[in-house]
Write a protein that holds these residues in place. Structure first.
Motif, PDB file in Angstrom:
ATOM      1  N   LEU A  81       0.828  -1.201   0.000  1.00 43.93           N
ATOM      2  CA  LEU A  81       0.000   0.000   0.000  1.00 43.93           C
ATOM      3  C   LEU A  81       0.868   1.258   0.000  1.00 43.93           C
ATOM      4  CD1 LEU A  81      -2.879   1.118   0.094  1.00 43.93           C
ATOM      5  CD2 LEU A  81      -2.729   1.063   2.598  1.00 43.93           C
ATOM      6  N   SER A  82       1.995   1.205   0.695  1.00 45.49           N
ATOM      7  CA  SER A  82       2.895   2.371   0.723  1.00 45.49           C
ATOM      8  C   SER A  82       3.434   2.677  -0.668  1.00 45.49           C
ATOM      9  CB  SER A  82       4.050   2.103   1.693  1.00 45.49           C
ATOM     10  OG  SER A  82       3.564   1.914   3.009  1.00 45.49           O
ATOM     11  N   ILE A  83       3.749   1.647  -1.454  1.00 43.47           N
ATOM     12  CA  ILE A  83       4.241   1.871  -2.814  1.00 43.47           C
ATOM     13  C   ILE A  83       3.161   2.518  -3.668  1.00 43.47           C
ATOM     14  CG2 ILE A  83       4.941   0.660  -4.920  1.00 43.47           C
ATOM     15  CD1 ILE A  83       6.497  -1.282  -3.189  1.00 43.47           C
ATOM     16  N   ALA A  84       1.911   2.053  -3.482  1.00 40.77           N
ATOM     17  CA  ALA A  84       0.811   2.658  -4.238  1.00 40.77           C
ATOM     18  C   ALA A  84       0.616   4.120  -3.845  1.00 40.77           C
ATOM     19  CB  ALA A  84      -0.468   1.863  -4.003  1.00 40.77           C
ATOM     20  N   LEU A  85       0.629   4.405  -2.558  1.00 39.15           N
ATOM     21  CA  LEU A  85       0.447   5.781  -2.092  1.00 39.15           C
ATOM     22  C   LEU A  85       1.612   6.666  -2.516  1.00 39.15           C
ATOM     23  CD1 LEU A  85      -0.942   5.107   1.510  1.00 39.15           C
ATOM     24  CD2 LEU A  85      -2.219   5.540  -0.601  1.00 39.15           C
ATOM     25  N   ALA A  86       2.836   6.114  -2.486  1.00 37.93           N
ATOM     26  CA  ALA A  86       3.998   6.897  -2.917  1.00 37.93           C
ATOM     27  C   ALA A  86       3.886   7.264  -4.396  1.00 37.93           C
ATOM     28  CB  ALA A  86       5.277   6.098  -2.652  1.00 37.93           C
ATOM     29  N   GLY A  87       3.382   6.326  -5.204  1.00 34.91           N
ATOM     30  CA  GLY A  87       3.207   6.626  -6.631  1.00 34.91           C
ATOM     31  C   GLY A  87       2.220   7.754  -6.853  1.00 34.91           C
ATOM     32  N   ILE A  88       1.150   7.780  -6.049  1.00 35.48           N
ATOM     33  CA  ILE A  88       0.164   8.863  -6.186  1.00 35.48           C
ATOM     34  C   ILE A  88       0.801  10.200  -5.814  1.00 35.48           C
ATOM     35  CG2 ILE A  88      -2.034   9.736  -5.329  1.00 35.48           C
ATOM     36  CD1 ILE A  88      -2.901   6.851  -4.859  1.00 35.48           C
ATOM     37  N   MET A  89       1.568  10.219  -4.736  1.00 40.49           N
ATOM     38  CA  MET A  89       2.182  11.466  -4.282  1.00 40.49           C
ATOM     39  C   MET A  89       3.296  11.931  -5.217  1.00 40.49           C
ATOM     40  SD  MET A  89       0.414  12.295  -1.720  1.00 40.49           S
ATOM     41  CE  MET A  89       1.406  13.689  -1.188  1.00 40.49           C
TER      42      MET A  89
END
Length: 407
Positions: A81-89
């Motif tokens: 989930l952190s990788i997904a959120l980092a991609g959004i940011m």
């Protein structure tokens, strides 16, 4: 030798995990395709390239992690989930503000939904709600304003993940129920097979020994009596009405699993117990037990004390009415109380004999029976007519006193 299926596996989760693995790969390729078609519009394309390199390596390396629930650990879910959120940011750093404001996709695009779905399949709708809410917050921060398309996508992911999580929880409960039903069915078939074999051999031999012993007399009569008691006990065991047929039903990575294991002996000391299981050993050739067809639950201390009082009453029958006296135990499950009646066909108790026994210090009835029932908040009534036997009625309220529960 009869075959027994000791372990049964069934799972509707496995197809979901396989579908999730395929979804992650396809959405990874989709995100890369979007990047390739819009490469010239990126302000910092090297940020997007670096992120997609991490995304591809992570997605392919972690395919075994989404193979089943056991492999999909909490640590993996958090990193995913952190990788997904980092991609959004990182999207505002790589893409232009105009494209973002016009509704352009984020770097991970719909790959993010795969992370949320992993939470849903692993932990149910509550986990899905937490993960989808985090994605919603980060998406709103990335856009800066709650645009219609962003809100639409956020609500879609939120509702879909929670719905899938709820379906998974229902499926798991259904699997456990089905596993238990199949295991009970298998245990019942096995019991029926054993009952047929025992009935055709052991029970017939015991019945023959009982009849022949009664005819021959002497020591053979005693042997016949013992054989008769064992026949009754064995019939009770074979019938299985008082014995738990279930073993263990578990929900593991491969779904609901049923294993044949030994029943634990260390049951909770304060849990309810079926009174019938404690009275069943008293049944024999000379003792008949009549009981309800349904369980008769009582707090374990109260049930043990009541069973001990029944045992004391039967001891009095053997001691005073003779070894050949017959006895009957009747169990009645009333709405507010349990009534157990012990009756025999002995000579009865002469009037005044109980008071005389208490005066002489013999407190079998006073303490072993009446004392136990008094401590439970119940009562023991003794009715005896000379020449017509004795009847002891033991009454215990279903809500026993705290004092009895502490014994």
């Amino acid at each position: 030798m009869a075959k027994r299926e000791r372990v049964m596996r069934m799972s509707v989760e496995l197809p979901l995990w396989r579908a999730l693995a395929g979804y992650r790969v396809l959405t990874m390729l989709y995100a890369i395709g979007l990047c390739a078609t819009a490469y010239d519009h990126f302000v910092r394309p090297w940020v997007a390239v670096a992120y997609y390199a991490v995304l591809v390596g992570w997605t392919l390396a972690t395919l075994p992690k989404v193979a089943n629930a056991a492999s999909c650990t909490k640590r993996f879910l958090a990193v995913d989930l952190s990788i997904a959120l980092a991609g959004i940011m990182l999207t505002p750093l790589a893409d232009s503000h105009e494209r973002i404001a016009s509704g352009g996709p984020t770097l991970p695009s719909i790959w993010t939904a795969g992370s949320v779905l992993a939470f849903a399949i692993k932990g149910g709708w509550r986990w899905a709600a937490v993960a989808s809410t985090a994605v919603a917050v980060v998406n709103l921060v990335e856009r800066g304003t709650p645009a219609r398309d962003t809100v639409h996508n956020v609500i879609l992911v939120w509702v879909a993940s929670i719905a899938i999580g709820y379906v998974v929880e229902v499926a798991r409960a259904s699997e456990r129920t089905l596993a238990r039903a199949l295991e009970i069915e298998a245990a019942t078939r096995e019991r029926e097979r054993l009952a047929r074999d025992i009935h055709d051999s052991v029970l017939q031999v015991l019945a023959m020994v009982q009849r022949r012993g009664a005819v021959i007399g002497g020591e053979a009569a005693e042997l016949g009596r013992l054989a008769g008691e064992q026949e009754v006990a064995l019939r009770t065991l074979v019938s299985g009405g008082l014995l738990p047929v279930s073993r263990v039903s578990e929900d593991t990575a491969a779904g609901a699993v049923v294993r044949a294991v030994e029943e634990p002996d260390d049951e909770p000391a304060d849990g309810p117990v079926d009174l019938r299981t404690l009275l069943a050993p008293y049944a024999g050739a000379l003792v008949s037990l009549a009981e309800p067809g349904a369980p008769v639950p009582l707090p374990r201390p109260a049930a043990r004390e009541l069973a001990a009082a029944v045992g004391a009453a039967l001891d009095n029958v053997r001691r005073h009415a003779g070894a050949e006296a017959r006895a009957w135990i009747l169990v009645e499950d009333e709405p507010d109380e349990i009534v157990v009646t012990v009756r025999d066909d002995g000579p009865g108790i002469p009037e005044g004999r109980l008071a005389q026994a208490e005066g002489e210090g013999r407190l079998g009835v006073a303490q072993s029976i009446r004392g136990r029932l008094r401590d439970l908040g119940g009562s023991a009534e003794l009715i005896s007519v000379p020449g017509q036997g004795t009847e002891v009625e033991l009454t215990v309220p279903k809500a026993s006193r705290d004092k009895a529960e502490k014994r």
